[in-house]
Scaffold this motif. Sequence first.
Motif, PDB file in Angstrom:
ATOM      1  N   LEU A 159       0.965  12.572  -8.869  1.00 41.85           N
ATOM      2  CA  LEU A 159       0.184  13.784  -8.639  1.00 41.85           C
ATOM      3  C   LEU A 159       1.078  15.018  -8.595  1.00 41.85           C
ATOM      4  CD1 LEU A 159      -2.399  12.550  -5.995  1.00 41.85           C
ATOM      5  CD2 LEU A 159      -2.858  13.236  -8.356  1.00 41.85           C
ATOM      6  N   PHE A 160       2.232  14.887  -7.975  1.00 40.98           N
ATOM      7  CA  PHE A 160       3.181  16.004  -7.920  1.00 40.98           C
ATOM      8  C   PHE A 160       3.612  16.414  -9.324  1.00 40.98           C
ATOM      9  CE2 PHE A 160       7.635  17.356  -7.953  1.00 40.98           C
ATOM     10  CZ  PHE A 160       7.520  18.548  -7.253  1.00 40.98           C
ATOM     11  N   ILE A 161       3.955  15.439 -10.154  1.00 40.84           N
ATOM     12  CA  ILE A 161       4.372  15.730 -11.527  1.00 40.84           C
ATOM     13  C   ILE A 161       3.217  16.359 -12.315  1.00 40.84           C
ATOM     14  CG2 ILE A 161       5.114  14.669 -13.710  1.00 40.84           C
ATOM     15  CD1 ILE A 161       7.313  14.845 -11.591  1.00 40.84           C
ATOM     16  N   ALA A 162       2.009  15.845 -12.148  1.00 47.04           N
ATOM     17  CA  ALA A 162       0.857  16.386 -12.867  1.00 47.04           C
ATOM     18  C   ALA A 162       0.582  17.831 -12.476  1.00 47.04           C
ATOM     19  CB  ALA A 162      -0.374  15.516 -12.604  1.00 47.04           C
ATOM     20  N   VAL A 163       0.594  18.124 -11.188  1.00 40.57           N
ATOM     21  CA  VAL A 163       0.335  19.488 -10.723  1.00 40.57           C
ATOM     22  C   VAL A 163       1.448  20.424 -11.168  1.00 40.57           C
ATOM     23  CG1 VAL A 163       0.161  20.935  -8.657  1.00 40.57           C
ATOM     24  CG2 VAL A 163      -1.126  18.806  -8.803  1.00 40.57           C
ATOM     25  N   ALA A 164       2.700  19.993 -11.018  1.00 38.39           N
ATOM     26  CA  ALA A 164       3.830  20.842 -11.406  1.00 38.39           C
ATOM     27  C   ALA A 164       3.799  21.128 -12.902  1.00 38.39           C
ATOM     28  CB  ALA A 164       5.151  20.172 -11.012  1.00 38.39           C
ATOM     29  N   SER A 165       3.512  20.121 -13.714  1.00 40.50           N
ATOM     30  CA  SER A 165       3.514  20.343 -15.164  1.00 40.50           C
ATOM     31  C   SER A 165       2.343  21.230 -15.586  1.00 40.50           C
ATOM     32  CB  SER A 165       3.486  19.015 -15.912  1.00 40.50           C
ATOM     33  OG  SER A 165       2.287  18.334 -15.670  1.00 40.50           O
ATOM     34  N   SER A 166       1.201  21.105 -14.915  1.00 37.44           N
ATOM     35  CA  SER A 166       0.061  21.953 -15.295  1.00 37.44           C
ATOM     36  C   SER A 166       0.305  23.405 -14.896  1.00 37.44           C
ATOM     37  CB  SER A 166      -1.229  21.442 -14.657  1.00 37.44           C
ATOM     38  OG  SER A 166      -1.210  21.648 -13.257  1.00 37.44           O
ATOM     39  N   ARG A 167       1.044  23.618 -13.843  1.00 41.23           N
ATOM     40  CA  ARG A 167       1.333  25.006 -13.439  1.00 41.23           C
ATOM     41  C   ARG A 167       2.444  25.634 -14.270  1.00 41.23           C
ATOM     42  NH1 ARG A 167      -0.434  26.431  -7.765  1.00 41.23           N
ATOM     43  NH2 ARG A 167      -1.852  24.747  -7.271  1.00 41.23           N
ATOM     44  N   LEU A 168       3.343  24.817 -14.797  1.00 40.65           N
ATOM     45  CA  LEU A 168       4.449  25.343 -15.579  1.00 40.65           C
ATOM     46  C   LEU A 168       4.108  25.464 -17.068  1.00 40.65           C
ATOM     47  CD1 LEU A 168       7.401  23.385 -13.954  1.00 40.65           C
ATOM     48  CD2 LEU A 168       6.820  25.793 -13.646  1.00 40.65           C
ATOM     49  N   ARG A 169       3.011  24.883 -17.493  1.00 44.78           N
ATOM     50  CA  ARG A 169       2.611  24.906 -18.888  1.00 44.78           C
ATOM     51  C   ARG A 169       2.180  26.316 -19.295  1.00 44.78           C
ATOM     52  NH1 ARG A 169      -2.599  21.617 -20.232  1.00 44.78           N
ATOM     53  NH2 ARG A 169      -2.998  22.760 -18.339  1.00 44.78           N
ATOM     54  N   ILE A 217       0.839  -1.206   0.000  1.00 44.98           N
ATOM     55  CA  ILE A 217       0.000   0.000   0.000  1.00 44.98           C
ATOM     56  C   ILE A 217       0.870   1.250   0.000  1.00 44.98           C
ATOM     57  CG2 ILE A 217      -1.640   1.336   1.398  1.00 44.98           C
ATOM     58  CD1 ILE A 217      -2.893  -1.389   2.185  1.00 44.98           C
ATOM     59  N   GLU A 218       1.952   1.227   0.781  1.00 46.12           N
ATOM     60  CA  GLU A 218       2.844   2.392   0.810  1.00 46.12           C
ATOM     61  C   GLU A 218       3.512   2.623  -0.540  1.00 46.12           C
ATOM     62  OE1 GLU A 218       5.037   3.964   4.282  1.00 46.12           O
ATOM     63  OE2 GLU A 218       4.933   1.847   4.882  1.00 46.12           O
ATOM     64  N   VAL A 219       3.883   1.563  -1.233  1.00 50.31           N
ATOM     65  CA  VAL A 219       4.494   1.713  -2.556  1.00 50.31           C
ATOM     66  C   VAL A 219       3.494   2.325  -3.528  1.00 50.31           C
ATOM     67  CG1 VAL A 219       5.371   0.421  -4.544  1.00 50.31           C
ATOM     68  CG2 VAL A 219       6.207  -0.100  -2.263  1.00 50.31           C
ATOM     69  N   ILE A 220       2.250   1.831  -3.507  1.00 48.72           N
ATOM     70  CA  ILE A 220       1.217   2.377  -4.392  1.00 48.72           C
ATOM     71  C   ILE A 220       0.966   3.847  -4.070  1.00 48.72           C
ATOM     72  CG2 ILE A 220      -1.237   2.244  -4.969  1.00 48.72           C
ATOM     73  CD1 ILE A 220      -0.918  -0.846  -4.592  1.00 48.72           C
ATOM     74  N   LEU A 221       0.891   4.184  -2.789  1.00 51.96           N
ATOM     75  CA  LEU A 221       0.714   5.588  -2.401  1.00 51.96           C
ATOM     76  C   LEU A 221       1.903   6.435  -2.834  1.00 51.96           C
ATOM     77  CD1 LEU A 221      -0.865   5.275   1.155  1.00 51.96           C
ATOM     78  CD2 LEU A 221      -1.947   6.130  -0.926  1.00 51.96           C
ATOM     79  N   GLY A 222       3.099   5.899  -2.724  1.00 48.45           N
ATOM     80  CA  GLY A 222       4.294   6.630  -3.148  1.00 48.45           C
ATOM     81  C   GLY A 222       4.257   6.954  -4.630  1.00 48.45           C
ATOM     82  N   PHE A 223       3.920   5.951  -5.461  1.00 49.90           N
ATOM     83  CA  PHE A 223       3.797   6.200  -6.899  1.00 49.90           C
ATOM     84  C   PHE A 223       2.696   7.211  -7.190  1.00 49.90           C
ATOM     85  CE2 PHE A 223       5.886   1.991  -7.813  1.00 49.90           C
ATOM     86  CZ  PHE A 223       6.947   2.522  -8.535  1.00 49.90           C
ATOM     87  N   THR A 224       1.566   7.083  -6.522  1.00 51.95           N
ATOM     88  CA  THR A 224       0.439   7.987  -6.745  1.00 51.95           C
ATOM     89  C   THR A 224       0.797   9.417  -6.377  1.00 51.95           C
ATOM     90  OG1 THR A 224      -1.102   6.177  -6.316  1.00 51.95           O
ATOM     91  CG2 THR A 224      -1.979   8.418  -6.180  1.00 51.95           C
ATOM     92  N   MET A 225       1.421   9.598  -5.212  1.00 50.92           N
ATOM     93  CA  MET A 225       1.793  10.953  -4.781  1.00 50.92           C
ATOM     94  C   MET A 225       2.824  11.565  -5.725  1.00 50.92           C
ATOM     95  SD  MET A 225      -0.093  11.593  -2.225  1.00 50.92           S
ATOM     96  CE  MET A 225       0.609  12.866  -1.236  1.00 50.92           C
ATOM     97  N   PHE A 226       3.779  10.771  -6.187  1.00 56.70           N
ATOM     98  CA  PHE A 226       4.783  11.270  -7.125  1.00 56.70           C
ATOM     99  C   PHE A 226       4.113  11.660  -8.442  1.00 56.70           C
ATOM    100  CE2 PHE A 226       8.201  10.599 -10.305  1.00 56.70           C
ATOM    101  CZ  PHE A 226       9.055  11.587  -9.868  1.00 56.70           C
TER     102      PHE A 226
END
Length: 76
Positions: free
Chosen positions: A64-74, A53-62
């Motif tokens: 989400l971070f990439i998605a939010v960062a890329s949408s703000r930098l676009r 579960i922690e591995v899945i959460l880690g991938f998900t959080m990473f």
Amino acid sequence: VPGIQFKDWPYPADGSAASHSVTALYFSIVTFVTLGYGDIVPVNSFGRVVASIEVILGFTMFGLFIAVASSRLRPR
């Protein structure tokens, strides 16, 4: 921590609550960021489920971070 096997490195296995708390935190962080050093491993089904579960959460959080960062930098 039930389901987690502790080794002497990097923290002494003196049985104190502080020792187990620090080791559990170390295991959690290493698992969450999916590094998986292998010095602390789950030894039963409960530990394996928690680590999975922690591995899945880690991938998900990473992700989400990439998605939010890329949408703000676009450029708009």
